[in-house]
Design an enzyme around this catalytic site. Structure first.
Site, PDB file in Angstrom:
ATOM      1  CG  PHE A 111       3.904  -0.242   2.038  1.00 23.43           C
ATOM      2  CD1 PHE A 111       5.159  -0.785   1.777  1.00 23.43           C
ATOM      3  CD2 PHE A 111       2.823  -1.111   2.074  1.00 23.43           C
ATOM      4  CE1 PHE A 111       5.327  -2.143   1.559  1.00 23.43           C
ATOM      5  CE2 PHE A 111       2.981  -2.472   1.863  1.00 23.43           C
ATOM      6  CZ  PHE A 111       4.238  -2.980   1.599  1.00 23.43           C
ATOM      7  CE  LYS A 112       2.761  -4.266  -2.124  1.00 23.16           C
ATOM      8  NZ  LYS A 112       1.638  -4.187  -1.170  1.00 23.16           N
ATOM      9  CG  ASP A 113       3.351   4.870  -4.415  1.00 24.37           C
ATOM     10  OD1 ASP A 113       3.363   4.239  -5.489  1.00 24.37           O
ATOM     11  OD2 ASP A 113       2.330   5.444  -3.982  1.00 24.37           O
TER      12      ASP A 113
END
Ligand code: PLP
Length: 466
Positions: A111-113
């Site tokens: 999810f960090k993208d």
């Protein structure tokens, strides 16, 4: 929009400076002085928007002083185009009113993208305008590093140093960082654990003299406000897809540094009807223990099969504490200083208020594996261990079955093949096409001792204009 520090002693800043700063000079974290609030009518009018259009509506109030609307729109179009699914954050149904929001369709499969693809673009935009250079320094327990490197690899005005705990991240995670080549990318493996890495990063931000005044540090960890900001959007996105804002939603969030779930808390403060927010942790369960017994106490770090949540002290919890303690920076500072040397608690009525805002559960490795297996057998759907913790906690904490419960799917299962194998699922998850040759690519990284001076010297010698 002005941003203020959670410890009350640093100057208020605008968005550009908050973006470039990381930790405030008083050791606190920046938060907006006040939040925008959206009416139900306004949120309802966003139905049918594309992800990037919605992102504009939710985020623009935070950045409007720094970026003209049209520039921000095109930046967002660019950012969310790199995701491998047209819905950007697709929802997968597990059962009646039970969903997983897949946040792992970006370039590095976590999810960090969502935040770091945007952060890289924002940084270069602002630095270009100011004709300035920064050195990014970040610690990673696995996923932040690759997402940050991927988000900033093309930045012209940025050098990036990522510290990861040596031999404590999965091979896929390590290779995703160390196989990206470019003279502005520097991977450092530290002989120590994640918290050791995080402490060195914090210390370096506190005293940047090792850079000789020629450049400054910027943060890609979720202490950077811009990351939290970008994560608020997908709570709105999921809600609108499932009948919100006319019905409320529940979210379960696999939690490490408390960034992702803090974004959910903010979405609710900004007007999105959310009836439940579940903090899902692994055995590193300081938040769950605090919520259960009003005792905030550090334990030894445990290594689990969900390494991205192997965190002893959750940095962003400070942002919540600031609100819980009536936005009194002095109280935040004294509480956290006291917490260094032993257990602390907050006033009972404040703690009860927190228990109204959040539920929590801590899930051990065996239970995580059992969840992966169960969902695979019932749904033919493979969860990564972090998401599995979220789904399990959702089932344990759920209050109302008529309310859609959405677990944030934080990583692709192919990032954690060992956990999948351990859960007894025979089918091995395969990496998406753009990463299929990951194991053949050449790696580049430097192993250093857990020693601040050594790390700082390495950085001083290796940034581009050194
Ligand atoms: C970073 C990460 C988390 C924890 O998110 P926080 O914002 O630090 O709470 C959970 N799962 C995965 C896969 C992650 O990469």
């Amino acid at each position: 929009m002005r941003y203020i520090s959670t410890r009350g002693k640093a100057p208020a800043l605008g968005f550009e400076d908050v973006l470039l700063t990381g930790l405030a000079t008083d050791g606190g974290l920046y938060v907006p002085e006040s939040l925008p609030h959206f009416s139900l009518e306004e949120i309802r009018s966003w139905r049918g928007l594309s992800y990037s259009e919605l992102a504009f509506k939710v985020m623009y109030p935070f950045v409007e002083d720094a970026v003209p609307a049209d520039d921000f729109r095109s930046m967002l179009d660019d950012t969310y185009q790199v995701f491998a699914h047209d819905a950007v954050a697709p929802l997968v149904q597990l059962d009646t009113n039970e969903w997983v929001m897949e946040l792992f369709r970006g370039p590095t499969l976590a999810f960090k993208d969502f935040a770091l693809q945007l952060l890289g673009r924002l940084l270069d935009y602002v630095l270009e305008k100011r004709n300035q250079h920064v050195v990014i320094m970040g610690a990673t327990s696995g996923d932040t590093g690759s997402a940050a490197i991927e988000g900033c690899r093309k930045c012209k005005h940025v050098d990036i140093f990522i510290l990861h705990p040596h031999e404590r991240v999965s091979e896929v995670q390590r290779r995703q960082m160390t196989t990206v080549t470019g003279d502005n990318i520097h991977n450092i493996a530290i002989r120590g654990n994640f918290d050791d890495c995080q402490r060195m990063v914090k210390a370096s931000f506190g005293d940047q003299s090792f850079l000789g005044g020629k450049t400054q540090l910027a943060a890609v960890n979720s202490i950077n406000w811009a990351r939290i900001m970008a994560q608020i959007v997908y709570y709105f996105h999921a809600s609108l897809a499932l009948g919100g804002p006319d019905r409320s939603m529940a979210f379960s969030v696999p939690t490490g540094n408390f960034g992702d779930i803090f974004a959910g808390y903010l979405a609710r403060q900004m007007g999105l009807p959310i009836s439940q927010l579940v903090i899902a942790t692994n055995r590193n369960d300081i938040l769950h223990r605090f919520l259960s017994g009003n005792r905030y106490e550090q334990h030894q770090l445990e290594h689990t099969i969900s390494p991205s949540m192997d965190i002893m002290v959750s940095s962003n919890f400070e942002r919540l504490l600031f609100d819980l303690l009536g936005r009194n920076g002095d109280e935040v500072r004294s509480l956290l200083e006291e917490a260094q040397s032993g257990p602390v608690s907050i006033e009972d009525y404040r703690w009860k208020h927190m228990r109204k805002l959040f539920d929590s559960a801590a899930i051990d490795d065996d239970t995580t594996c059992a969840m992966i297996r169960e969902i695979f057998e019932h749904n033919e759907y493979l969860l990564d261990p972090h998401t599995a913790i979220g789904v399990k906690a959702a089932r344990l904490c759920r209050r109302d079955k008529a309310v859609p419960m959405i677990t944030l799917g934080t990583a692709h299962p192919a990032k954690f093949p060992d956990a999948v194998a351990r859960s007894g699922v025979v089918s091995q998850p395969s990496l998406p096409k753009h990463l299929s040759d990951l194991f053949e690519r050449e790696e580049r990284f430097t192993v250093l001792d857990h020693d601040l001076k050594t790390v700082q010297q390495f950085m001083a010698e290796h940034w581009k204009h050194a």
